[in-house]
Design a protein around this motif. Structure first.
Motif, short mmCIF file in Angstrom:
data_model
loop_
_atom_site.label_atom_id
_atom_site.label_comp_id
_atom_site.label_asym_id
_atom_site.label_seq_id
_atom_site.Cartn_x
_atom_site.Cartn_y
_atom_site.Cartn_z
N ASP A 5 0.86 -1.19 0.00
CA ASP A 5 0.00 0.00 0.00
C ASP A 5 0.89 1.24 0.00
OD1 ASP A 5 -2.60 -1.22 0.18
OD2 ASP A 5 -2.04 -1.82 2.21
N VAL A 6 1.90 1.21 0.87
CA VAL A 6 2.75 2.40 1.04
C VAL A 6 4.22 1.97 1.00
CG1 VAL A 6 3.27 4.38 2.53
CG2 VAL A 6 0.99 3.36 2.60
N VAL A 7 5.01 2.63 0.18
CA VAL A 7 6.46 2.41 0.22
C VAL A 7 7.10 3.75 0.57
CG1 VAL A 7 6.89 2.75 -2.28
CG2 VAL A 7 8.47 1.40 -0.92
N ILE A 8 8.02 3.70 1.54
CA ILE A 8 8.63 4.92 2.06
C ILE A 8 10.13 4.88 1.82
CG2 ILE A 8 9.07 6.24 4.19
CD1 ILE A 8 6.38 5.03 5.24
N VAL A 9 10.67 5.93 1.28
CA VAL A 9 12.11 5.96 0.99
C VAL A 9 12.79 6.81 2.06
CG1 VAL A 9 13.87 6.47 -0.72
CG2 VAL A 9 11.58 5.75 -1.44
N GLY A 10 13.62 6.16 2.87
CA GLY A 10 14.32 6.84 3.95
C GLY A 10 13.76 6.46 5.31
N ILE A 38 19.22 2.79 10.80
CA ILE A 38 18.03 3.63 10.66
C ILE A 38 18.29 4.96 11.37
CG2 ILE A 38 16.40 1.68 10.56
CD1 ILE A 38 15.77 2.67 13.62
N GLY A 39 17.39 5.92 11.18
CA GLY A 39 17.43 7.15 11.98
C GLY A 39 17.96 8.37 11.26
N GLY A 40 18.74 8.19 10.19
CA GLY A 40 19.26 9.34 9.44
C GLY A 40 20.06 10.28 10.34
N CYS A 41 19.64 11.52 10.43
CA CYS A 41 20.35 12.52 11.25
C CYS A 41 20.19 12.23 12.73
CB CYS A 41 19.78 13.92 11.01
SG CYS A 41 19.91 14.46 9.33
N CYS A 42 19.19 11.44 13.08
CA CYS A 42 18.95 11.14 14.50
C CYS A 42 19.34 9.67 14.72
CB CYS A 42 17.47 11.39 14.82
SG CYS A 42 17.09 11.18 16.55
N PRO A 230 14.27 6.89 16.84
CA PRO A 230 13.70 6.20 15.66
C PRO A 230 13.50 4.70 15.90
CG PRO A 230 15.97 6.92 15.25
CD PRO A 230 15.54 7.57 16.52
N ARG A 231 14.39 4.11 16.70
CA ARG A 231 14.23 2.66 16.95
C ARG A 231 12.92 2.39 17.70
NH1 ARG A 231 19.55 0.50 18.78
NH2 ARG A 231 19.02 1.49 20.74
N GLY A 232 12.61 3.26 18.69
CA GLY A 232 11.36 3.08 19.44
C GLY A 232 10.16 3.21 18.53
N ILE A 233 10.20 4.21 17.64
CA ILE A 233 9.07 4.42 16.71
C ILE A 233 8.95 3.21 15.77
CG2 ILE A 233 8.26 5.87 14.79
CD1 ILE A 233 9.65 8.26 16.25
N MET A 234 10.11 2.73 15.31
CA MET A 234 10.09 1.57 14.39
C MET A 234 9.54 0.32 15.09
SD MET A 234 13.31 -0.21 12.45
CE MET A 234 14.00 -0.94 13.93
#
Ligand SMILES: Cc1cc2nc3c(=O)[nH]c(=O)nc-3n(C[C@H](O)[C@H](O)[C@H](O)COP(=O)(O)OP(=O)(O)OC[C@H]3O[C@@H](n4cnc5c(N)ncnc54)[C@H](O)[C@@H]3O)c2cc1C
Length: 502
Positions: A5-10, A38-42, A230-234
């Protein structure tokens, strides 16, 4: 039939927040991340037992993050251990004076009374009104869709006192603080925050003048480093079936008849989806991932009118002893005029300043487990902002020299015998940052954030030019920041859910 349904880049904060909320809404959702983390700048990387943060070093205004968890029916504290930081920061003036700002407002008032007696009354007015305004605006604005005037209007009607924030939005940061204060140390202490959005005081919106207050609502460092957010959100999203793939570089989006249909990975494989979300820099989203050939002329022109955010070199330090610091953040700053001058006379002319803004972060004060026993780490934004393409120099060639300059500053401000205790020194230049996260020109906040690039003047969460394409993260409203990128992810998930008629 589509693959997802949804593909997210990043897998930055915006991407993961949108992903987790879409998964919670029952959408089959995949996040693709080019890096191995994961997390990018964070995020947080490990080297020889030291855990250094890639960029972000603190979180304040945690309400949007709490709201993201609440929407999933979960509690932030079950996923992320936020350690409160107090004092909130120390700052060092050009004369070498150090002022420490505690979390408690009453104690802060006393610091200000001593530092700038002539500004004490103004401070009391500024802080009391500003604190009220901040909390009111936060609840109203942060996770709301402000992509168009018609979206913003009902909000203004519902939260009618919001008109009181408009003068802050319309004036620049320097004007707001100079209207209230005159003492140079006082002004310095409420001005450097404009660089938290990557702009000098004369270009940043006056609304960022309130950051000096927002920190008193609480600032936190997550246990195990910034990647814990970001890990918690993931992890919360994975409980609803969210899929996250690292080492998955996306080459471009599949676009047909001005509609996004999926993505093509660097290995040539294709993934199709009903909605495509870009967590990337907005210019990269349109000019590389979509491609100019798919853009209407107006969109091409509009995208090109944005500038990338500023780069800033980072120094990661390992020490076998405790540094002489007294706060999680120590900011080496100057007058408002000095901060504007660094921008005008150095940054815009491509010259690396010999003296600019430095922010020394001391994460092991909050979480000693980020280094081997008895050791400490510092993550340090050094002499920022610095140009991406310095005149007559290449960052790769001047790395050692830059590290040496930083070391001298470390000896001056944090540890006189630093060289005897140095166990690690990593210099991350704007080029290194660009290579790590594919952020063009090493920009740290997606697109540049000045007065003219907020709310409906920033890139939209739902693309107007390309159907089924969404953006989340620092290139959308409110711009760079941990809570703001999460908030943007919430707005994007809401738009997708409404468009897919959930
Ligand atoms: C040095 C620095 C200090 C900061 N300090 C603070 C702070 O103290 N407090 C605060 O609140 N904020 C801070 N920020 C800002 C905050 O960290 C960011 O604004 C926020 O994390 C950005 O999130 P995002 O959703 O935009 O995604 P990003 O973090 O930009 O992540 C985007 C992701 O996309 C990935 N990607 C890129 N291209 C591709 C591709 N082609 N295919 C697949 N994946 C790709 C990248 O690897 C990255 O992981 C700081 C930022 C920096 C850089």
């Amino acid at each position: 039939m589509v693959d997802y349904d949804v593909v997210i880049v990043g897998a930055g904060l915006g991407g993961l927040t949108t992903g987790s909320l879409c998964a919670m809404k029952g959408l089959k959702t995949l996040v693709l991340e080019q890096s191995d983390l994961i997390g990018g700048c964070c995020s947080t990387f490990e080297q020889d037992g030291y855990y250094f943060d890639v960029g972000a070093s603190i979180v304040e205004l945690v309400r949007p993050i709490e709201m993201a968890f609440e929407r999933m029916g979960k509690n932030l504290n079950d996923y992320i251990d936020l350690i409160p930081c107090d004092p909130i920061y120390s700052f060092i003036t050009p004369e070498g004076e150090r002022f420490t700002i505690p979390l408690d407002m009453e104690e802060t008032n006393e610091v200000i009374r001593k530092m700038a007696p002539e500004d004490y009354e103004s401070w009391m007015k500024f802080s009391q009104f500003g604190m009220w305004l901040l909390q009111y605006a936060l609840e109203a604005l942060v996770t709301s869709d402000l992509n168009t005037f018609t979206k913003a209007l009902p909000l203004i009607l519902k939260y009618h006192k919001l008109y009181k924030i408009i003068p802050y939005f319309l004036k620049n940061h320097e004007t707001v603080v100079k209207k209230a204060f005159s003492n140079r140390n006082m002004l310095a202490s409420v001005s450097f925050q404009s660089f938290f959005v990557g702009a000098p005081p004369y270009l940043a919106s006056g609304v960022f003048g309130l950051i000096a207050l927002s920190e008193h609502l609480g600032i936190f460092y997550p246990r195990s480093g910034m990647i814990a957010i970001p890990r918690g959100i993931m992890l919360a999203g994975q409980e609803f079936g969210l899929e996250v793939r690292t080492n998955a570089l996306v080459d471009r989006f599949i676009v047909e008849n001005r509609a996004a249909k999926g993505v093509v990975l660097a290995d040539g494989s294709e993934i199709t989806a009903r909605a495509v979300v870009s967590n990337l820099n907005g210019k990269v989203t349109y000019l590389k991932m979509v491609g100019p050939e798919h853009l209407p002329a107006w969109a091409f022109k509009a995208v090109n009118s944005y500038q990338n955010s500023v780069p800033c070199p980072m120094i990661y330090v390992g020490l076998d002893t405790k540094p002489h610091l007294n706060a999680h953040h120590t900011i080496i700053t100057g007058t408002v005029e000095f901060m504007n001058e660094v921008w005008e006379k150095y940054y815009t002319k491509g010259i690396i300043p010999t003296k600019a803004l430095s922010l020394i972060c001391w994460p092991t004060e909050a979480d000693p487990d980020l280094a081997p026993k008895g050791h400490h780490i510092l993550s340090w934004i050094y002499n920022a902002p610095a140009p991406y393409s310095p005149v007559g120099a290449n960052w790769d060639n001047i790395k050692d020299r830059y590290g040496e300059m930083a070391l001298r500053e470390l000896e001056k401000y944090a540890l006189p015998d630093a060289r005897d205790h140095l166990t690690k020194l990593i210099v991350s230049t704007p080029l290194d940052f660009e290579r790590r996260l594919l952020h063009p020109e090493g920009g740290i906040y997606g697109l540049f954030t000045d007065i003219t690039s907020l709310a409906m003047f920033r890139m939209r969460n739902r693309s107007k030019a390309i159907e089924n394409l969404y953006l989340s993260g620092a290139s959308t409203h409110f711009g760079g920041g941990v809570p703001t990128s999460v908030a943007s992810g919430v707005v994007t998930a809401d738009l997708i859910a409404s468009d897919l008629k959930l």
